[in-house]
Design a protein around this motif. Structure first.
Motif, PDB file in Angstrom:
ATOM      1  N   PHE A   1       4.466 -10.585  -8.018  1.00  0.00           N
ATOM      2  CA  PHE A   1       3.714  -9.626  -7.094  1.00  0.00           C
ATOM      3  C   PHE A   1       2.281  -9.292  -7.987  1.00  0.00           C
ATOM      4  O   PHE A   1       1.676  -8.484  -7.804  1.00  0.00           O
ATOM      5  CB  PHE A   1       4.450  -8.410  -6.779  1.00  0.00           C
ATOM      6  CG  PHE A   1       5.414  -8.565  -5.511  1.00  0.00           C
ATOM      7  CD1 PHE A   1       5.442  -9.949  -4.761  1.00  0.00           C
ATOM      8  CD2 PHE A   1       6.342  -7.548  -5.186  1.00  0.00           C
ATOM      9  CE1 PHE A   1       6.196 -10.229  -3.907  1.00  0.00           C
ATOM     10  CE2 PHE A   1       7.409  -7.815  -4.140  1.00  0.00           C
ATOM     11  CZ  PHE A   1       7.430  -8.979  -3.367  1.00  0.00           C
ATOM     12  N   CYS A   2       2.268  -9.634  -9.178  1.00  0.00           N
ATOM     13  CA  CYS A   2       1.383  -8.996  -9.806  1.00  0.00           C
ATOM     14  C   CYS A   2       0.004  -9.753  -9.861  1.00  0.00           C
ATOM     15  O   CYS A   2      -0.173 -10.853  -9.156  1.00  0.00           O
ATOM     16  CB  CYS A   2       1.842  -9.333 -11.450  1.00  0.00           C
ATOM     17  SG  CYS A   2       3.039  -8.098 -12.171  1.00  0.00           S
TER      18      CYS A   2
ATOM     19  N   HIS B   1       8.299  -4.161  -8.770  1.00  0.00           N
ATOM     20  CA  HIS B   1       7.083  -3.861  -8.588  1.00  0.00           C
ATOM     21  C   HIS B   1       6.837  -3.540  -7.018  1.00  0.00           C
ATOM     22  O   HIS B   1       7.295  -3.880  -6.292  1.00  0.00           O
ATOM     23  CB  HIS B   1       6.395  -5.510  -8.508  1.00  0.00           C
ATOM     24  CG  HIS B   1       4.888  -5.393  -8.482  1.00  0.00           C
ATOM     25  ND1 HIS B   1       4.039  -6.234  -9.236  1.00  0.00           N
ATOM     26  CD2 HIS B   1       3.935  -4.699  -7.675  1.00  0.00           C
ATOM     27  CE1 HIS B   1       2.842  -5.743  -9.271  1.00  0.00           C
ATOM     28  NE2 HIS B   1       2.824  -4.962  -8.122  1.00  0.00           N
TER      29      HIS B   1
HETATM   30 ZN   LIG Z   1       4.774  -7.294 -11.034  1.00  0.00          ZN
END
Ligand SMILES: [Zn+2]
Length: 439
Positions: A63-64, A256
């Motif tokens: 998800f970064c 996240h």
């Molecule tokens: Zn992340």
């Protein structure tokens, strides 16, 4: 010495030995807190804090921000301009994903709870004209085509297909697998940060409470807009569940920050139970708020919302209720949305990013006429349900609602002082009456 308890007493009562019994006025759920089991630390104990490697900045999980191509094609994103203004960009092509930094992204979930196939096979759902055009445009660039093929492959392999089986699939059937990315009903709203800015070690995760009040408002309003949009996915969508699982014990697969929205073709069981209760007790919401106000459960209040310690829930936590007449989340104007968001943000911040929790949104689906109330519940997942609960349907909480108030109120006072949360009344400063639930 059994005595007849009033409904308000049944909602929450402390017995002679200190046991606190609660009953949920909407669902009847019974919860007990027995003395001597509280005051344990709530966060996940971490034996070691590993320092962060600066070379992994933006690259800690899928998800970064450096890994936009590992998730399905995004539907839209919120970006900030130089002047601090917020803009929503929709339907970016793959080759433009890296041109801006998304503060929040709306992406299809790679592993849907209710899949595109479910909608397609059970309800004859097919992509809309817009969705079809968007998919064709996305596939028209080589970056877009490669992105989709990689994500389709990753999903199929993760769900048990072998490399050989994938290699044997035709291009058409691979592309068919991508329909859900453009016309599915399970979306995520993913925040930008994995760790807080300037984090030195891996204990400093960026939870809801570490956002600024303004970022949190954008996140909350974006979630409400996505909810409205998913109700338009198909006429058979009867409910859109919105929730946030924070940390693994609360069901999150990534540490996240993200919310989830899932369109389903049925009313939530909770909604059905609530409708039943409302038909026999139309004043039930006012009664719940009266319990909150008269039993010293209030935590915070601003012009358009109130937060109080939840009672009668399987887990301890905090409820955030918009004041005024009932509205749907996507109908809230900016002022009201900010009010709800500020209290929710403060509740997260006071809870702490080390506490696993579920944020659950309750609201009236458009097909229901009864004026159900939108509200948000933050549940602290600090205990595990066990055999006692399974066998009795009586839930044990390690801390009672008054202990929730005691933990949260001093933290809110500190954070208000430092300006980390929005302006609000706290604890005994709150003045709430049931008539505040009317227009
Ligand atoms: Zn992340």
């Amino acid at each position: 010495m059994a005595k007849e308890l009033s409904r308000t007493d049944r909602a929450i009562v402390r017995l002679a030995d200190g046991t606190v019994k609660q009953q949920n006025l909407l669902t009847g759920t019974e919860v007990w807190t027995v003395p001597g089991r509280g005051h344990r630390p709530m966060g996940i104990p971490r034996s070691e804090h590993r320092p962060l490697d600066p070379s992994h900045e933006g690259d800690h999980c899928a998800f970064c921000e450096h890994r936009y191509l590992e998730t399905p094609p995004e539907k839209s994103r919120l970006v900030r301009d130089g002047g601090g203004g917020w803009h929503e960009l929709s339907g970016l092509p793959a080759e433009k994903l890296g041109a801006t930094t998304a503060e929040f992204r709306r992406i299809p979930n790679l592993f849907e709870i209710v899949s595109y196939k479910y909608w397609n096979l059970n309800h004859g759902h097919v992509p809309s004209e817009d969705a079809r055009r968007r998919m064709a445009e996305y596939l028209a660039s080589s970056e877009g085509y490669d992105h989709i093929m990689r994500v389709v492959r990753a999903r199929l392999l993760a769900s048990g297909l072998t490399e050989e089986e994938f290699a044997a699939m035709s291009e058409t059937s691979r592309l068919h697998e991508a329909n859900g990315f453009f016309s599915g009903g399970h979306d995520l709203i993913v925040a930008r940060r994995h760790f807080v800015d300037g984090a030195a070690d891996d204990s400093q995760l960026a939870g809801s409470g570490t956002l600024s009040p303004d970022e949190h408002y954008q996140y909350t309003a974006y979630t409400a807009r996505t909810m409205r949009d998913l109700y338009g996915l198909n006429p058979q969508v009867r409910y859109v569940a919105a929730f946030q699982n924070w940390l693994k014990p609360a069901g999150a697969s990534f540490d996240h920050l993200h919310k989830q929205l899932v369109a389903i073709d049925d009313l939530a069981v909770q909604t059905e139970a609530e409708l039943d209760r409302l038909s026999s007790q139309p004043e039930i919401y006012e009664e719940i708020l009266r319990v909150g106000a008269t039993r010293r459960l209030l935590i915070a209040q601003n012009d358009h919302a109130v937060a109080f310690a939840g009672f009668g829930h399987r887990f301890p936590g905090i409820e955030i209720w918009p004041l005024g007449g009932p509205i749907e989340p996507w109908q809230a104007d900016e002022e009201r949305m900010r009010a709800v968001s500020d209290l929710l943000h403060a509740a997260h911040a006071a809870t702490g990013a080390d506490v696993p929790c579920n944020e659950e949104w309750y609201h009236r689906p458009p097909s229901v006429a009864t004026p159900m109330r939108w509200r948000i519940l933050l549940k602290w997942r600090i205990s595990t349900l066990a055999g006692f609960e399974g066998g009795t349907r009586i839930y044990l909480n390690t801390i009672d609602p008054w202990q929730v108030v005691e933990r949260v109120v001093p933290r809110l006072e500190e954070m208000r002082e430092s300006g980390a949360i929005g302006p609000m009344r706290i604890g005994s400063e709150c003045r709430v009456a049931p008539r505040m639930l009317r227009d």
